[in-house]
Enzyme design. Structure first.
Site, PDB file in Angstrom:
ATOM      1  N   GLY A 281       0.789  -1.230   0.000  1.00 24.34           N
ATOM      2  CA  GLY A 281       0.000   0.000   0.000  1.00 24.34           C
ATOM      3  C   GLY A 281       0.817   1.273   0.000  1.00 24.34           C
ATOM      4  O   GLY A 281       0.264   2.360   0.176  1.00 24.34           O
ATOM      5  N   PRO A 324       4.978  -4.389  -1.959  1.00 23.86           N
ATOM      6  CA  PRO A 324       4.822  -3.183  -2.784  1.00 23.86           C
ATOM      7  C   PRO A 324       4.431  -3.538  -4.210  1.00 23.86           C
ATOM      8  O   PRO A 324       4.948  -4.484  -4.794  1.00 23.86           O
ATOM      9  CB  PRO A 324       6.224  -2.552  -2.743  1.00 23.86           C
ATOM     10  CG  PRO A 324       7.140  -3.721  -2.551  1.00 23.86           C
ATOM     11  CD  PRO A 324       6.383  -4.698  -1.683  1.00 23.86           C
ATOM     12  N   GLY A 325       3.499  -2.801  -4.761  1.00 27.80           N
ATOM     13  CA  GLY A 325       3.127  -2.970  -6.160  1.00 27.80           C
ATOM     14  C   GLY A 325       3.117  -1.617  -6.839  1.00 27.80           C
ATOM     15  O   GLY A 325       3.955  -1.313  -7.695  1.00 27.80           O
ATOM     16  N   ARG A 326       2.165  -0.774  -6.433  1.00 29.03           N
ATOM     17  CA  ARG A 326       2.055   0.578  -6.975  1.00 29.03           C
ATOM     18  C   ARG A 326       3.382   1.344  -6.860  1.00 29.03           C
ATOM     19  O   ARG A 326       3.800   2.056  -7.785  1.00 29.03           O
ATOM     20  CB  ARG A 326       0.966   1.327  -6.200  1.00 29.03           C
ATOM     21  CG  ARG A 326       0.733   2.758  -6.645  1.00 29.03           C
ATOM     22  CD  ARG A 326       0.006   3.557  -5.574  1.00 29.03           C
ATOM     23  NE  ARG A 326      -1.101   2.827  -4.991  1.00 29.03           N
ATOM     24  CZ  ARG A 326      -2.364   2.935  -5.389  1.00 29.03           C
ATOM     25  NH1 ARG A 326      -2.667   3.737  -6.384  1.00 29.03           N
ATOM     26  NH2 ARG A 326      -3.304   2.250  -4.783  1.00 29.03           N
ATOM     27  N   ARG A 367      -9.348   4.878 -12.714  1.00 30.99           N
ATOM     28  CA  ARG A 367      -9.133   5.313 -11.337  1.00 30.99           C
ATOM     29  C   ARG A 367      -9.730   6.698 -11.044  1.00 30.99           C
ATOM     30  O   ARG A 367     -10.192   6.950  -9.942  1.00 30.99           O
ATOM     31  CB  ARG A 367      -7.648   5.303 -10.982  1.00 30.99           C
ATOM     32  CG  ARG A 367      -7.036   3.911 -10.951  1.00 30.99           C
ATOM     33  CD  ARG A 367      -5.629   3.934 -10.388  1.00 30.99           C
ATOM     34  NE  ARG A 367      -5.631   4.237  -8.962  1.00 30.99           N
ATOM     35  CZ  ARG A 367      -5.319   5.396  -8.437  1.00 30.99           C
ATOM     36  NH1 ARG A 367      -4.972   6.419  -9.220  1.00 30.99           N
ATOM     37  NH2 ARG A 367      -5.353   5.584  -7.132  1.00 30.99           N
ATOM     38  N   CYS A 398     -18.888   7.457 -23.698  1.00 33.25           N
ATOM     39  CA  CYS A 398     -20.199   8.077 -23.560  1.00 33.25           C
ATOM     40  C   CYS A 398     -20.603   8.162 -22.085  1.00 33.25           C
ATOM     41  O   CYS A 398     -21.571   7.535 -21.647  1.00 33.25           O
ATOM     42  CB  CYS A 398     -21.226   7.278 -24.361  1.00 33.25           C
ATOM     43  SG  CYS A 398     -22.770   8.167 -24.617  1.00 33.25           S
ATOM     44  N   GLU A 399     -19.809   8.903 -21.317  1.00 33.18           N
ATOM     45  CA  GLU A 399     -20.049   9.107 -19.886  1.00 33.18           C
ATOM     46  C   GLU A 399     -19.558  10.497 -19.504  1.00 33.18           C
ATOM     47  O   GLU A 399     -18.439  10.889 -19.858  1.00 33.18           O
ATOM     48  CB  GLU A 399     -19.272   8.090 -19.038  1.00 33.18           C
ATOM     49  CG  GLU A 399     -19.687   6.651 -19.198  1.00 33.18           C
ATOM     50  CD  GLU A 399     -20.952   6.320 -18.433  1.00 33.18           C
ATOM     51  OE1 GLU A 399     -21.338   7.117 -17.556  1.00 33.18           O
ATOM     52  OE2 GLU A 399     -21.539   5.268 -18.720  1.00 33.18           O
ATOM     53  N   TYR A 428      -2.794  -0.230 -11.677  1.00 34.77           N
ATOM     54  CA  TYR A 428      -4.254  -0.289 -11.709  1.00 34.77           C
ATOM     55  C   TYR A 428      -4.854   0.503 -12.871  1.00 34.77           C
ATOM     56  O   TYR A 428      -5.994   0.943 -12.800  1.00 34.77           O
ATOM     57  CB  TYR A 428      -4.840   0.184 -10.372  1.00 34.77           C
ATOM     58  CG  TYR A 428      -4.251  -0.576  -9.223  1.00 34.77           C
ATOM     59  CD1 TYR A 428      -4.586  -1.903  -8.987  1.00 34.77           C
ATOM     60  CD2 TYR A 428      -3.300   0.011  -8.384  1.00 34.77           C
ATOM     61  CE1 TYR A 428      -4.002  -2.617  -7.955  1.00 34.77           C
ATOM     62  CE2 TYR A 428      -2.715  -0.697  -7.345  1.00 34.77           C
ATOM     63  CZ  TYR A 428      -3.076  -2.010  -7.139  1.00 34.77           C
ATOM     64  OH  TYR A 428      -2.487  -2.720  -6.121  1.00 34.77           O
TER      65      TYR A 428
END
Length: 470
Positions: A281, A324-326, A367, A398-399, A428
């Protein structure tokens, strides 16, 4: 702050965030947000890995994810070296492909997976199964059987039903007289810590789907049951307090509560568990408002916390691990888009915002819409003499919520055909990408020392239609 009628009605939504300031030079690169090799030349052209982005775009089109291999390896090595004596598991959910799994192994890290698909990629990359951890709150019997059979080093147990499935597998192995293969498990616990992050990525408070509660006694009961099961090896406890965390303060409370339970298990059950995982994290800088800690600072603080709590509990320090990833892949990747349209929208008080529409959007970076995440952006193909204007980089879907960068200062002359690059998209973004509006997911292009290679190709229409049986 959100509003029931939508984000645009929230107080201050049209004024931009308080932290955002007009830059003195709109062409300058905020280096702390970008891969270490990123630079702009005198013409304002952005280079990553020794390659000019317009040259990459000419060959590979847009949108495209650009992954700086040297930066990725450097960040992986920084965690490995700072946390010497710990086991460092790269969190594959942030972004995983065969090439990345190989880089992880080559840099001496272990690998965390949380699905059968991620496990398949890891094994395809010849990652040692003993260095793989397997997460997930709803692993099936078939998935668990495969993980055990492949020799996965640790399975992070998340529910009583999962314990039942592991008991079934262990009993099958015992009945066959197998002594070499058996489930090796860690028990995921919720420490009751409220990480200061978005509620969707805060994972250690009680009211959510992961783990066994320490407070209720469920965690102790889960460990007891696993300890009493024949053929299951209990390695230790696992705690994860959330994501995008900038310092070690939250880990202090979590470590205290987890080590208290660790000591209680030794005392009450007579079980000495050799390992403990404090999760991941660790945050990154998405914008200039973010100030994440370095691996060295985090390691020093977490070593001090663990040593203090072990002394207080009178227990030996277990073998520790983090995930750890991010913090490794996040800053190593950026996304490049082509501008399609630019629209000036009048705001309250006579101000204007420039809506810069690009050829990607929420299908390649969900995200912003999902977590209200902030990103930065820069003009990547040229310098501009025109002063900065408050801009919003939006996608083609289309949002109304299809926003890539909610607020950024970009040159006032951004026009169709320009390239916009967004940093910090390694984690992510590709891993959560979708085919919304039947869009095609972009490629991942690894760059290093002036060379580029596609490590995940762009989807094609044939890929899109392959599952549509008509």
């Amino acid at each position: 702050m959100t509003h029931e009628a939508g984000w645009a009605h929230a107080p201050g939504a049209l004024a931009g965030p308080a932290w955002l300031r007009a830059p003195e030079d709109v062409n300058r690169l905020e280096s702390q947000l970008w891969p270490s090799t990123a630079r702009k030349d005198d013409a304002g052209v952005l280079h990553v890995g020794g390659i000019a982005l317009p040259d990459l775009v000419a060959e590979h089109n847009t949108p495209a994810y650009i992954l700086d291999e040297a930066d990725f390896r450097s960040r992986a090595a920084a965690f490995r070296d700072a946390f010497a004596g710990w086991d460092v598991y790269y969190a594959g959910k942030a972004f995983l492909c065969t090439a990345v799994a190989r880089w992880v192994a080559e840099e001496g890290l272990s690998l965390d997976v949380c699905s059968d698909g991620e496990l398949t990629v890891a094994l395809r990359a010849d990652v040692d199964p003993a260095r793989i951890g397997y997460h997930g709150n709803n692993k099936t019997l078939l998935e668990l059987r495969r993980a055990v059979a492949e020799g996965v080093g640790r399975i992070i147990v998340d529910s009583l039903h999962e314990i039942e499935r592991l008991e079934t597998i262990a009993a099958e192995l015992v009945s066959r007289g197998s002594t070499e293969v058996r489930p090796r498990v860690m028990v995921r616990v919720t420490a009751g810590v409220e990480a200061h992050t978005h509620e969707y990525i805060a994972t250690a408070h009680e009211d959510q789907k992961f783990g066994f509660s320490i407070t209720s006694g469920d965690a102790l009961a889960a460990v007891r049951r696993l300890h009493e099961a024949d053929g299951i090896e209990v390695l230790g406890l696992h705690s994860h307090i959330g994501s995008q965390i900038f310092d070690a303060s939250g880990f202090e409370v979590a470590a205290r509560r987890v080590l208290t339970l660790h000591a209680q298990i030794e005392r009450d059950l007579g079980l000495t568990m050799p390992e403990m995982d404090l999760g991941g994290g660790f945050g990154i800088a998405y914008t200039t408002q973010d100030d994440p800690s370095t691996p060295a600072v985090l390691a020093a603080a977490m070593n001090q916390i663990v040593d203090h709590e072990c002394r207080a509990q009178g227990v030996a320090r277990p073998q520790l691990s983090i995930e750890p990833g991010r913090a490794i892949v996040g800053p190593s990747m950026c996304t490049v888009y082509t501008v399609g349209t630019v629209k000036q929208v009048a705001l309250d008080g006579g101000a204007q915002r420039s809506y810069v529409s690009v050829d990607g959007g929420m299908s390649d970076n969900i995200r912003t819409a999902l977590y209200d995440a902030d990103y930065s952006a820069t003009l990547a193909n040229r310098a501009s003499p025109i002063p900065a204007t408050i801009s919003r980089v939006v996608g083609k879907h289309c949002e109304a919520g299809d926003i890539v960068v909610r607020d950024e200062f970009l040159p006032g002359d951004v026009r169709p055909g320009d390239l916009i690059a967004v940093p910090g998209t390694g984690a992510y973004c590709r891993s959560m990408a979708s085919n919304y509006n039947h869009s095609l997911r972009p490629p991942v292009i690894a760059v290093k020392d002036g060379e580029a290679r596609v490590i995940v190709r762009r989807e094609t229409v044939d890929d899109l239609l392959a599952t549509d049986l008509g």
